[in-house]
Scaffold this motif. Structure first.
Motif, PDB file in Angstrom:
ATOM      1  N   ARG A 113       0.822  -1.216   0.000  1.00 27.81           N
ATOM      2  CA  ARG A 113       0.000   0.000   0.000  1.00 27.81           C
ATOM      3  C   ARG A 113       0.854   1.263   0.000  1.00 27.81           C
ATOM      4  O   ARG A 113       0.598   2.220   0.753  1.00 27.81           O
ATOM      5  CB  ARG A 113      -0.954  -0.010   1.209  1.00 27.81           C
ATOM      6  CG  ARG A 113      -1.933  -1.169   1.178  1.00 27.81           C
ATOM      7  CD  ARG A 113      -2.914  -1.109   2.331  1.00 27.81           C
ATOM      8  NE  ARG A 113      -3.848  -2.232   2.275  1.00 27.81           N
ATOM      9  CZ  ARG A 113      -4.839  -2.439   3.139  1.00 27.81           C
ATOM     10  NH1 ARG A 113      -5.010  -1.583   4.149  1.00 27.81           N
ATOM     11  NH2 ARG A 113      -5.639  -3.473   3.015  1.00 27.81           N
ATOM     12  N   ARG A 114       1.843   1.276  -0.855  1.00 25.58           N
ATOM     13  CA  ARG A 114       2.707   2.450  -1.007  1.00 25.58           C
ATOM     14  C   ARG A 114       2.670   2.903  -2.457  1.00 25.58           C
ATOM     15  O   ARG A 114       2.567   2.089  -3.367  1.00 25.58           O
ATOM     16  CB  ARG A 114       4.152   2.117  -0.613  1.00 25.58           C
ATOM     17  CG  ARG A 114       4.344   1.788   0.845  1.00 25.58           C
ATOM     18  CD  ARG A 114       5.775   1.379   1.117  1.00 25.58           C
ATOM     19  NE  ARG A 114       6.744   2.387   0.682  1.00 25.58           N
ATOM     20  CZ  ARG A 114       8.059   2.173   0.615  1.00 25.58           C
ATOM     21  NH1 ARG A 114       8.555   0.993   0.935  1.00 25.58           N
ATOM     22  NH2 ARG A 114       8.869   3.128   0.222  1.00 25.58           N
ATOM     23  N   PRO A 115       2.767   4.215  -2.694  1.00 23.10           N
ATOM     24  CA  PRO A 115       2.792   4.702  -4.081  1.00 23.10           C
ATOM     25  C   PRO A 115       4.151   4.470  -4.709  1.00 23.10           C
ATOM     26  O   PRO A 115       5.167   4.358  -4.019  1.00 23.10           O
ATOM     27  CB  PRO A 115       2.501   6.199  -3.933  1.00 23.10           C
ATOM     28  CG  PRO A 115       3.050   6.538  -2.586  1.00 23.10           C
ATOM     29  CD  PRO A 115       2.785   5.332  -1.716  1.00 23.10           C
ATOM     30  N   HIS A 116       4.174   4.404  -6.012  1.00 19.89           N
ATOM     31  CA  HIS A 116       5.437   4.309  -6.740  1.00 19.89           C
ATOM     32  C   HIS A 116       6.137   5.666  -6.667  1.00 19.89           C
ATOM     33  O   HIS A 116       5.486   6.712  -6.728  1.00 19.89           O
ATOM     34  CB  HIS A 116       5.165   3.922  -8.200  1.00 19.89           C
ATOM     35  CG  HIS A 116       6.396   3.632  -8.984  1.00 19.89           C
ATOM     36  ND1 HIS A 116       7.182   4.629  -9.533  1.00 19.89           N
ATOM     37  CD2 HIS A 116       6.986   2.459  -9.316  1.00 19.89           C
ATOM     38  CE1 HIS A 116       8.193   4.076 -10.164  1.00 19.89           C
ATOM     39  NE2 HIS A 116       8.112   2.770 -10.052  1.00 19.89           N
ATOM     40  N   PRO A 117       7.484   5.697  -6.539  1.00 24.29           N
ATOM     41  CA  PRO A 117       8.181   6.981  -6.402  1.00 24.29           C
ATOM     42  C   PRO A 117       7.997   7.937  -7.577  1.00 24.29           C
ATOM     43  O   PRO A 117       8.164   9.146  -7.412  1.00 24.29           O
ATOM     44  CB  PRO A 117       9.654   6.574  -6.254  1.00 24.29           C
ATOM     45  CG  PRO A 117       9.731   5.166  -6.725  1.00 24.29           C
ATOM     46  CD  PRO A 117       8.415   4.555  -6.422  1.00 24.29           C
ATOM     47  N   LEU A 118       7.646   7.426  -8.755  1.00 24.95           N
ATOM     48  CA  LEU A 118       7.420   8.289  -9.914  1.00 24.95           C
ATOM     49  C   LEU A 118       5.946   8.359 -10.307  1.00 24.95           C
ATOM     50  O   LEU A 118       5.614   8.839 -11.385  1.00 24.95           O
ATOM     51  CB  LEU A 118       8.255   7.803 -11.116  1.00 24.95           C
ATOM     52  CG  LEU A 118       9.772   7.815 -10.950  1.00 24.95           C
ATOM     53  CD1 LEU A 118      10.444   7.429 -12.256  1.00 24.95           C
ATOM     54  CD2 LEU A 118      10.264   9.169 -10.474  1.00 24.95           C
TER      55      LEU A 118
END
Length: 294
Positions: A113-118
């Protein structure tokens, strides 16, 4: 770019990079277990400074691993040019690139449940595509690419240890992977060999439940017309390829051997090719990717 280095330089440097979610942290932990000095998330521009500091330890830090991710500014140009400058100064510098398919990466990011850095305000798949494009040049210049799409953390750790554990650094290393075409090509393969021209043991009732590591399947596969001819002919190709890689300073090679399902023919033939490579003085790690997937 000019890299100024001084002192007694460490004999080996590995840059760990690749797709977010593909296992950089796991690879770094595996190298730490091998007593490498690991620096996480270092901007490429600071790599020469890190190596110079390691050199001042007078041999106390003989092997350095640096984890670099896509968020570093001027990533592609700085990383590749820095590695090239290190090599010009006779430092053994390798680039390990961790790869994974979009489906595997999406599953992993959704799992934590984490966003992609880009990703920004866009979709997860857009962030993955942007990163893949940004890293295209780095992947193309990597010394070793490992596809982690179907590897768990323990398997990835074992793969890294197999490549970077204690060994004769002058010897080439090969990863021999058996696979099933119906499950997709290994994206980290340097060479791909197709065994589907051989009769399939799947259609022999007493062999169906076995795999290519079992003696009855192995004997059946090797007894078929063309099997030994393939081993001889492609064995010569591997000799030429291995010698050429060594001349060009490429120490790692991945040979993918495929059949329909990745259970019988490819497994038996992969074991044979692995044995021939060992006879040539190559350090070999064998992975049967799709055994058990049927």
């Amino acid at each position: 770019m000019t890299v100024e280095l001084g002192g007694d330089l460490p004999p080996e440097v590995v840059v760990v990079t690749g797709m977010s979610g593909a296992g950089r942290s796991t690879a770094a932990r595996a190298l730490e277990d091998l007593d490498w000095f690991v620096v996480d998330n270092l901007p490429p521009g600071l790599l020469p400074t890190m190596i110079e500091l390691a050199g001042r330890t007078h041999g106390a830090v003989p092997r350095v691993a640096v984890v670099v991710d896509v968020r570093s500014l001027a990533f592609t140009e700085d990383l590749l040019s820095t590695v090239e400058e290190l090599r010009k100064r006779d430092i053994v510098a390798r680039v390990l690139y961790l790869e994974a398919g979009d489906e595997a990466l999406v599953r992993r990011f959704e799992g934590v449940r984490r966003p992609h850095p880009l990703q920004g305000d866009g979709r997860l798949t857009e962030g993955i595509a942007r990163e893949r494009e940004t890293l295209r040049a780095v992947r193309g210049e990597a010394d070793l690419v490992i596809d982690t799409s179907q590897l768990n953390v323990h398997q990835l750790k074992a793969r890294v240890i197999g490549f970077f554990g204690e060994s004769d650094e002058s010897r080439p290393r090969a990863n021999v992977v058996s696979f099933g075409f119906k499950h997709g090509l290994p994206v980290d393969a340097d060479l791909v060999l197709d065994c589907r021209f051989l009769p399939n043991p799947h259609w022999v009732p007493e062999l169906r439940a076995l795999n290519g590591r079992d003696e009855p399947v192995r004997d059946y596969v090797l007894s078929q017309d063309g099997a030994k001819d393939m081993l001889e002919a492609y064995g010569e190709v591997l000799k030429l390829t291995t010698a050429g890689y060594q001349r060009e300073g490429k120490h790692y090679m991945t040979l993918a051997v495929g059949c329909t399902g990745g259970k019988h023919r490819s497994v038996a033939m992969a074991e044979q090719f692995a044995g021939r490579l060992r006879d040539q003085g190559v350090e070999v790690n064998v992975v049967h990717r799709d055994v058990g997937r049927e």
